[in-house]
Enzyme design. Structure first.
Site, PDB file in Angstrom:
ATOM      1  CE  LYS A   1      -6.206  51.084  54.008  1.00  0.00           C
ATOM      2  NZ  LYS A   1      -6.653  49.930  54.822  1.00  0.00           N
TER       3      LYS A   1
ATOM      4  CG  HIS B   1      -2.688  50.167  50.581  1.00  0.00           C
ATOM      5  ND1 HIS B   1      -2.893  48.877  51.006  1.00  0.00           N
ATOM      6  CD2 HIS B   1      -2.252  50.834  51.680  1.00  0.00           C
ATOM      7  CE1 HIS B   1      -2.597  48.772  52.290  1.00  0.00           C
ATOM      8  NE2 HIS B   1      -2.193  49.937  52.719  1.00  0.00           N
TER       9      HIS B   1
END
Length: 276
Positions: free
Chosen positions: A76, A109
């Site tokens: 991420k 993220h």
């Protein structure tokens, strides 16, 4: 070895429906625990730059006897890298830390709406997807509003949205939106997280006794039957093995609905509109 089911992204790439998450796994323990997970049958590992343990994941993969193509790796984009050039550098850093030429899935993220740069970050992810270094791209902690902006302002639909989702926080509206737009839903904190108390719920306990399974196994099975990708985490080898042992039973439709009915709208993690 468990026969883990797979799901298919909107670009045709497949993902094991159950994986091993390394959130809060200390960097110096990551290699050992990922190795234990791979030996238990996991073929999907979920990490992130923010977790500071990508290198440990990479070492476990490198020292495994498994072919690289048999292991699905997710990482991420960090919250400080939403500008295009920063996002591209961060992605390069992830590949370097993992010791890999490609990742199977790369996610934003958090949307960080206060920065208002997640569309720019998404366009950067689209670049690494087009050049083949990320087989699929997606998002994490995005709401319907955030997903709508991506849909209206770009031409790439996320493959997946990773969100907090458990029996006390079912997020049906967000999951239904994903289904309508061919975006898979992945559950983090799938058994309730810190303070969630899901595993102590009397209803879950009753069902665990009925099926001869642990409360965690019952909840994970509920996720699988909803069609969620799910990434339980544990640092306990016995629980790592237990969490993947969920493909030899099925919840009755009434029991599945009963678990869904436990929804309290009780978020245990940050609100994506307010974080950080």
């Amino acid at each position: 070895m468990p026969d883990v089911s797979t799901l298919t992204f909107n670009n045709g790439v497949t993902i094991p429906q159950l994986g091993y998450g390394v959130f809060q796994v200390p960097p110096d323990e990551t290699q050992k625990l990922v190795t234990i997970a791979l030996e238990a049958g996991y073929r999907h590992i979920d990490t992130a730059e923010m977790y500071r343990n990508e290198a440990g994941v990479g070492r476990a993969i490198a020292e495994s006897d498994l072919p690289r193509e048999d292991i699905f790796v997710t990482s991420k984009l960090n919250n400080n890298a939403h500008a295009r050039e920063a996002a591209l550098r961060a992605f390069d850093g992830t590949l370097k830390a993992l010791g890999l030429d490609t990742v199977d899935l790369f996610l934003i993220h958090w949307p960080i709406p206060a920065q208002d740069r997640y569309v720019e970050a998404w366009q950067a992810l689209a670049e690494v997807h087009r050049d083949g270094r990320a087989r699929a791209i997606g998002v994490s902690n995005f709401t319907v509003e955030h997903l709508e902006r991506l849909r209206n302002e770009t031409d790439v639909v996320p493959a997946l949205n990773q969100i907090e989702l458990h029996p006390y926080f079912v997020q049906e509206t967000l999951s239904e939106y994903g289904e309508q737009h061919q975006i898979l839903t992945e559950a983090w904190s799938p058994i309730g997280g810190s303070g969630g108390d899901v595993l102590d719920d009397p209803t879950i306990g009753t069902l665990a006794r009925k099926y001869g399974k642990s409360p965690a196994q019952v909840v994970l099975r509920w996720h699988l039957q909803l069609g969620n990708v799910v990434i339980p985490k544990s640092a306990n080898p016995a629980r790592i093995a237990e969490n993947i042992d969920v493909f030899d039973f099925e919840l009755d439709p009434e029991d599945q609905a009963t678990i869904t009915g436990l929804d309290r709208g009780a978020r245990t993690g940050p609100d994506p509109d307010q974080f950080p």
